[in-house]
Design an enzyme around this catalytic site. Structure first.
Site, PDB file in Angstrom:
ATOM      1  CB  THR A   1      22.408 -24.829 -34.932  1.00 35.45           C
ATOM      2  OG1 THR A   1      21.874 -25.248 -36.196  1.00 35.45           O
ATOM      3  CG2 THR A   1      23.895 -24.583 -35.037  1.00 35.45           C
ATOM      4  CD1 TRP A   2      15.772 -28.328 -33.570  1.00 43.38           C
ATOM      5  CD2 TRP A   2      16.187 -30.436 -32.921  1.00 43.38           C
ATOM      6  NE1 TRP A   2      14.561 -28.986 -33.479  1.00 43.38           N
ATOM      7  CE2 TRP A   2      14.792 -30.280 -33.084  1.00 43.38           C
ATOM      8  CE3 TRP A   2      16.682 -31.679 -32.531  1.00 43.38           C
ATOM      9  CZ2 TRP A   2      13.891 -31.313 -32.841  1.00 43.38           C
ATOM     10  CZ3 TRP A   2      15.785 -32.713 -32.294  1.00 43.38           C
ATOM     11  CH2 TRP A   2      14.403 -32.530 -32.454  1.00 43.38           C
TER      12      TRP A   2
ATOM     13  CE1 TYR B   1      16.610 -29.268 -36.851  1.00 44.87           C
ATOM     14  CE2 TYR B   1      18.887 -28.552 -37.037  1.00 44.87           C
ATOM     15  CZ  TYR B   1      17.931 -29.554 -37.061  1.00 44.87           C
ATOM     16  OH  TYR B   1      18.319 -30.854 -37.302  1.00 44.87           O
TER      17      TYR B   1
ATOM     18  N   GLY C   1      22.447 -36.192 -32.364  1.00 47.66           N
ATOM     19  CA  GLY C   1      21.941 -36.525 -31.022  1.00 47.66           C
ATOM     20  C   GLY C   1      23.010 -37.194 -30.171  1.00 47.66           C
TER      21      GLY C   1
ATOM     22  NE  ARG D   1      15.747 -36.841 -27.730  1.00 47.87           N
ATOM     23  CZ  ARG D   1      16.276 -37.958 -28.259  1.00 47.87           C
ATOM     24  NH1 ARG D   1      17.138 -37.897 -29.252  1.00 47.87           N
ATOM     25  NH2 ARG D   1      15.948 -39.142 -27.773  1.00 47.87           N
TER      26      ARG D   1
HETATM   27  N1  LIG Z   1      18.886 -34.788 -39.323  1.00 52.31           N
HETATM   28  C1  LIG Z   1      18.017 -34.846 -38.352  1.00 52.31           C
HETATM   29  O1  LIG Z   1      16.874 -35.291 -38.528  1.00 52.31           O
HETATM   30  C2  LIG Z   1      18.426 -34.375 -36.978  1.00 52.31           C
HETATM   31  C3  LIG Z   1      17.613 -34.668 -35.862  1.00 52.31           C
HETATM   32  C4  LIG Z   1      18.041 -34.242 -34.604  1.00 52.31           C
HETATM   33  C5  LIG Z   1      19.239 -33.545 -34.486  1.00 52.31           C
HETATM   34  N2  LIG Z   1      19.990 -33.247 -35.583  1.00 52.31           N
HETATM   35  C6  LIG Z   1      21.226 -32.458 -35.487  1.00 52.31           C
HETATM   36  O2  LIG Z   1      22.054 -33.007 -34.478  1.00 52.31           O
HETATM   37  C7  LIG Z   1      22.365 -31.998 -33.518  1.00 52.31           C
HETATM   38  C8  LIG Z   1      22.597 -32.605 -32.154  1.00 52.31           C
HETATM   39  O3  LIG Z   1      21.457 -33.252 -31.686  1.00 52.31           O
HETATM   40  P1  LIG Z   1      20.515 -32.626 -30.573  1.00 52.31           P
HETATM   41  O4  LIG Z   1      20.766 -31.144 -30.536  1.00 52.31           O
HETATM   42  O5  LIG Z   1      19.167 -33.137 -30.831  1.00 52.31           O
HETATM   43  O6  LIG Z   1      20.936 -33.279 -29.249  1.00 52.31           O
HETATM   44  P2  LIG Z   1      22.247 -33.499 -28.379  1.00 52.31           P
HETATM   45  O7  LIG Z   1      23.479 -33.005 -29.024  1.00 52.31           O
HETATM   46  O8  LIG Z   1      22.183 -34.898 -27.988  1.00 52.31           O
HETATM   47  O9  LIG Z   1      21.882 -32.609 -27.108  1.00 52.31           O
HETATM   48  C9  LIG Z   1      21.913 -31.210 -27.163  1.00 52.31           C
HETATM   49  C10 LIG Z   1      21.556 -30.655 -25.805  1.00 52.31           C
HETATM   50  O10 LIG Z   1      22.370 -31.247 -24.776  1.00 52.31           O
HETATM   51  C11 LIG Z   1      22.568 -30.316 -23.737  1.00 52.31           C
HETATM   52  N3  LIG Z   1      24.012 -30.143 -23.549  1.00 52.31           N
HETATM   53  C12 LIG Z   1      24.980 -30.023 -24.495  1.00 52.31           C
HETATM   54  N4  LIG Z   1      26.181 -29.832 -23.916  1.00 52.31           N
HETATM   55  C13 LIG Z   1      25.974 -29.822 -22.587  1.00 52.31           C
HETATM   56  C14 LIG Z   1      26.801 -29.660 -21.452  1.00 52.31           C
HETATM   57  N5  LIG Z   1      28.125 -29.460 -21.575  1.00 52.31           N
HETATM   58  N6  LIG Z   1      26.249 -29.716 -20.223  1.00 52.31           N
HETATM   59  C15 LIG Z   1      24.930 -29.904 -20.075  1.00 52.31           C
HETATM   60  N7  LIG Z   1      24.061 -30.062 -21.102  1.00 52.31           N
HETATM   61  C16 LIG Z   1      24.581 -30.017 -22.348  1.00 52.31           C
HETATM   62  C17 LIG Z   1      21.917 -29.015 -24.165  1.00 52.31           C
HETATM   63  O11 LIG Z   1      20.604 -28.958 -23.639  1.00 52.31           O
HETATM   64  P3  LIG Z   1      20.083 -27.606 -22.932  1.00 52.31           P
HETATM   65  O12 LIG Z   1      20.480 -26.500 -23.845  1.00 52.31           O
HETATM   66  O13 LIG Z   1      18.643 -27.744 -22.791  1.00 52.31           O
HETATM   67  O14 LIG Z   1      20.831 -27.539 -21.629  1.00 52.31           O
HETATM   68  C18 LIG Z   1      21.861 -29.166 -25.674  1.00 52.31           C
HETATM   69  O15 LIG Z   1      20.887 -28.367 -26.259  1.00 52.31           O
HETATM   70  C19 LIG Z   1      21.174 -31.029 -33.629  1.00 52.31           C
HETATM   71  O16 LIG Z   1      21.442 -29.793 -33.029  1.00 52.31           O
HETATM   72  C20 LIG Z   1      20.995 -31.002 -35.120  1.00 52.31           C
HETATM   73  O17 LIG Z   1      21.968 -30.152 -35.705  1.00 52.31           O
HETATM   74  C21 LIG Z   1      19.605 -33.680 -36.825  1.00 52.31           C
END
Ligand SMILES: NC(=O)c1ccc[n+]([C@@H]2O[C@H](COP(=O)([O-])OP(=O)(O)OC[C@H]3O[C@@H](n4cnc5c(N)ncnc54)[C@H](OP(=O)(O)O)[C@@H]3O)[C@@H](O)[C@H]2O)c1
Length: 323
Positions: free
Chosen positions: A11-12, A48, A195, A199
């Site tokens: 949910t970031w 977040y 991730g 992203r």
């Molecule tokens: N512990 C930590 O330090 C840390 C650090 C980073 C992340 N996290 C966690 O890990 C989660 C996931 O990582 P993340 O959010 O950084 O990145 P991710 O899951 O790699 O990418 C998320 C982004 O991908 C795009 N996306 C997702 N599904 C899609 C689809 N079907 N078609 C097109 N684009 C799509 C969206 O971007 P758009 O909305 O811009 O289209 C979405 O916001 C975070 O939300 C957080 O909960 C933890």
């Protein structure tokens, strides 16, 4: 503790900050769509959207009901000032942070409480002891550690039980294969990979002319900058061809399947529109064998000549920056 689904919702981006803003109604619909699609783990953090993501998770859970069937994973140890994040894993911050998270989430317990980033100014044992107290009081049901090296995990475990580890991991960001993954495998610790789609790069949506607006972190993410961006887009195209020809799948489902077959327990899929989760069923019912994984590695070596990791996301201690 509840058994989680192997895909968790991240949910970031729902929080909006560092992602160019948020659509709150769309965010609540996305969380509900995830729960209705069988995702039972929601990963969030106070950082977040400076509390907004937790509030939206709380709102979606209140609408959905059945709190006891959802694994809420949230975090502690970052603070903010004038809209910028910094590390603060002091026991005082942990204690005030958990109260704020409980209120925003509308719950009286947290399933998984994770230290977001180790804070070099606070001995890990002190942070761990504060988390252990919350665990012993039943306020948190499991303790997690994000972004930690094996040495940090060792130090942490001298003062508190460690139940789960969260680390960056996806087809393009493989740093944890050296050190963190061998450590957790040796100690039987489950891993949440964050991730999963790098992203959004591994979603297949990105084009050479895709632009990001406002405070979207992809404006500074080194993978999205000229020269490297072209390499990564070529790799995505090659992965997509591979997934379609061999399995009739897309690069997005290949990226998630690859993680689930790579020794991680749970892959976090960040999404902020319900339709982004539409392909979830395509992640299941097939596997990548050793030969396929080796072919993927060769393909990545051929296309990405100048790889870079996710280090740019690390927030500094005590001053302002990113998460
Ligand atoms: N512990 C930590 O330090 C840390 C650090 C980073 C992340 N996290 C966690 O890990 C989660 C996931 O990582 P993340 O959010 O950084 O990145 P991710 O899951 O790699 O990418 C998320 C982004 O991908 C795009 N996306 C997702 N599904 C899609 C689809 N079907 N078609 C097109 N684009 C799509 C969206 O971007 P758009 O909305 O811009 O289209 C979405 O916001 C975070 O939300 C957080 O909960 C933890």
């Amino acid at each position: 503790m509840l058994i989680s689904s192997r895909i968790g919702l991240g949910t970031w981006s729902i929080g909006g900050s560092m992602w160019g803003g948020t659509d709150q109604a769309g965010a609540v619909k996305t969380i509900r769509a995830a729960l209705e699609a069988g995702i039972t783990l929601i990963d969030t953090a106070p950082a977040y959207g400076f509390g907004r993501a937790e509030e939206l998770v709380g709102r979606a859970l209140a609408e959905h009901g059945a709190r006891e069937r959802v694994v809420i994973a949230t975090k502690a140890g970052l603070a903010w000032r004038a809209g910028a994040l910094y590390r603060d894993a002091s026991p005082e911050r942990i204690v005030s942070g958990v109260e704020d998270s409980l209120r925003r989430l509308g719950t009286d317990y947290i399933d998984i409480y994770q230290l977001h980033w180790p804070d070099p100014r606070v001995p890990l044992e002190r942070t761990a002891a504060a988390l252990r107290t919350l665990y012993e009081r039943g306020i948190v049901h499991a303790i997690g550690l994000c972004n930690a090296s094996p040495a940090q995990m060792r130090a942490f475990r001298t003062a508190a039980p460690l139940h789960i580890v969260q680390a960056p991991y996806n087809l393009f960001e493989r740093g944890i294969e050296r050190g963190v993954l061998p450590y957790v495998e040796r100690h039987g610790l489950p891993v949440i990979a964050y991730g999963a789609l790098c992203r959004g790069l591994l979603s297949g949506r990105m084009r050479p002319d895709t632009r990001f607006t406002g405070d979207d972190l992809r404006q500074v993410d080194p993978k999205f900058q000229p020269r490297r961006y072209g390499q990564y887009l070529r790799a995505v195209a090659a992965l997509d061809r591979f997934a379609r020809e061999r399995y009739g799948k897309t690069v997005l489902t290949l990226a998630l399947r690859w993680l689930l077959d790579a020794g991680t327990s749970i892959a976090l899929w960040g999404a902020r529109k319900p339709e982004q989760l539409a392909a979830i069923d395509d992640v299941f019912g097939w596997r990548l064998d050793r030969e396929a994984r080796a072919a993927i590695d060769r393909l990545l070596q051929d296309t990405i000549t100048d790889p870079v990791g996710p280090e740019f996301m690390a927030p500094p201690a005590g001053t302002a920056a990113a998460a």
